[in-house]
Design a protein around this motif. Sequence first.
Motif, PDB file in Angstrom:
ATOM      1  N   PRO A 149      48.276  51.728  31.051  1.00 35.90           N
ATOM      2  CA  PRO A 149      47.665  51.420  32.331  1.00 35.90           C
ATOM      3  C   PRO A 149      47.205  52.680  33.052  1.00 35.90           C
ATOM      4  O   PRO A 149      47.864  53.714  33.018  1.00 35.90           O
ATOM      5  N   LEU A 153      41.889  50.139  37.125  1.00 35.66           N
ATOM      6  CA  LEU A 153      41.387  49.436  35.955  1.00 35.66           C
ATOM      7  C   LEU A 153      39.960  48.977  36.217  1.00 35.66           C
ATOM      8  O   LEU A 153      39.722  47.999  36.930  1.00 35.66           O
ATOM      9  N   ASN A 219      46.472  46.546  38.542  1.00 38.95           N
ATOM     10  CA  ASN A 219      47.589  47.136  37.814  1.00 38.95           C
ATOM     11  C   ASN A 219      48.864  46.323  38.009  1.00 38.95           C
ATOM     12  O   ASN A 219      49.091  45.743  39.076  1.00 38.95           O
ATOM     13  N   GLY A 245      49.413  41.366  34.260  1.00 39.33           N
ATOM     14  CA  GLY A 245      48.167  42.068  34.539  1.00 39.33           C
ATOM     15  C   GLY A 245      46.941  41.236  34.247  1.00 39.33           C
ATOM     16  O   GLY A 245      45.955  41.274  34.993  1.00 39.33           O
TER      17      GLY A 245
END
Length: 446
Positions: A149, A153, A219, A245
Motif C-alpha cells: 500500500p 492509491l 488505504n 481496501g
Amino acid sequence: MPSEPPFEIHPGNFSLNVSGVAGFFGGDEAISAIQTIHHYKGRKFLGWYNSPGSWNVGKKFGKLAKSRFWDGLFPGPDEEPAKFFELDGKQGPKYVASRSGSILEYTGHLAYLIMQKSKEELGYQVEGRVTKRNKVTIIKTQQVFEPPPKEQLVRDITPRSGLHTLVAILPIAVSFTTCALCGWANDWFCFSMILLGIISSGMSSLVIGSARLKLQGVNSAPTAPPGDGMLMDGDDIVLLLGKEGDVATITRGKFILEYDPWPVTDEYTAIGLCSLLLVIQLLGQLLLIPQGTLFGQIMFLSSFAASWVYNLYLSSIDNEYIQEDMILEELGLEEKHILTYSLGTRTTAAVFACLMLQPPGFKPERIICNFIPNDTPVWITWRKKVLEVMKTRDGSRDACYSLLQMSSEEERDFGAGKGKLLKDLLQDAETAYDLAMEAQGWLKEK
C-alpha cells in the motif's frame, strides 16, 4: 481593381442573416458532446470543425478557470473538474458493514454507479412466496491496487476506442471544404468566421480534453478484516464481499481528472482563454456574417449543420452508462464475479443477505433490523428463530429447518391470522437458507 468572384448568387431582396442564431444554435448538444471527451482515446484531437453553440460552450466551460478575473467573466460555482464533467458528485446508497457494524448513510459516486448497474441486471427469479420482489446482487470484489500500500492509491484509467474517430471525419471535412469554397468565392467574411470556428473549437477540445482520468482508492490497514457489507437502496441490495481496501474503494473511492501543468498554470488560464475565444467567436459572427455573400452564408450554415449532426451523435452517448462499464473494468469485475437474484419478499432478501454476510461469531441483529425494523410479537418471534438458524448455519439442513417451525404454544398464542403470517415468514426464511447454501458454493468457486 479588386478581383471578381468566379460566380454570384443574385438573391434579389432576400437576405439570409444567420448571425442572430449562429452562436446559440446547438449549444446543449455541443456541451453534452464535450462531457464525454475524456473517456475516448484521441477525442481531444478531433475538435477541428466549426461547431455551433460557441456562446453556450464558452460560458459553461469558462467556469473551470479559477481566478477573480475569470470568475467575473464566467460567474458560477468553482467545482473540481471531475464533478464538473459529472464524474463525481452523485450520492451513493446506504452502506452497512457486517463485521464492524458501522453504517455509512451515504456513499460516493462509485457506489452509486455499482448500484445503478445492479439495477439493470434481471437476475435469477427465485421460486417461493411473492409480495414485492427484492433484488440482491452478490459481488466478489477483486484486488484493485497492487501491494504494497502507498500513501495515496491512484492509477490512470486507459481511454477506450470508439467509432466516433471515423465519424469525426465528416464535420472536419465539411468545415475545411466550406472554408475553402468561401475563399475561392472571395467571401473573406464567411471564410474568416468558419476558420475562427475551426480554430476555437479545435483549441478548446485540445485544452479541455488534455486531462487524464484516474481512479483514486482508499488505504486500509494491512491487518484489517474483510470489508464485507451491503449497499441498500430501497428494494435493491448489493452485497460486497472481499478485502477491506477493495470494498472501501467502491464505497469511498472516486474518479479524478488531473490536468497537465500547462493548462493549469495560473488557475486554468488556458481553459479561460479558450472559453473567451468561443465567446469572441459569437461577437464576430454577429458583425461579419451579415457582410458576407449569400453563397458564403450558405457555406457557413452547411458547416454548422454537419457539425451539429456530429455533436448530436456524441451527445447520444450516455455518460453514466460509460462510467458504469468503466468502473467494472477498473475494479476487475467480470460477469463471473457478479450474481443477481430476484427474491419474492423482503424477509427472504433479509435472511439471505444476513446468511451471506455473517462472519463467524457475529450476531446479525443490526443487519436484520436495517432490513425490517418491525417490533411486533410476530416479528420478534420470527427474528429469534432466524437468529438461531444463523448460529447453527453450518449444521444440517434438517436441523436448521426444525428451528424454523412453529411450536404448538406459538400456534395457540398467535391464532389463525397472526399464525399464518408467522408461518409464511418462516417459509421465506427456509427459501433464503436454501438459496444461501447454493450461493456459498458459487462463492467457493471464485
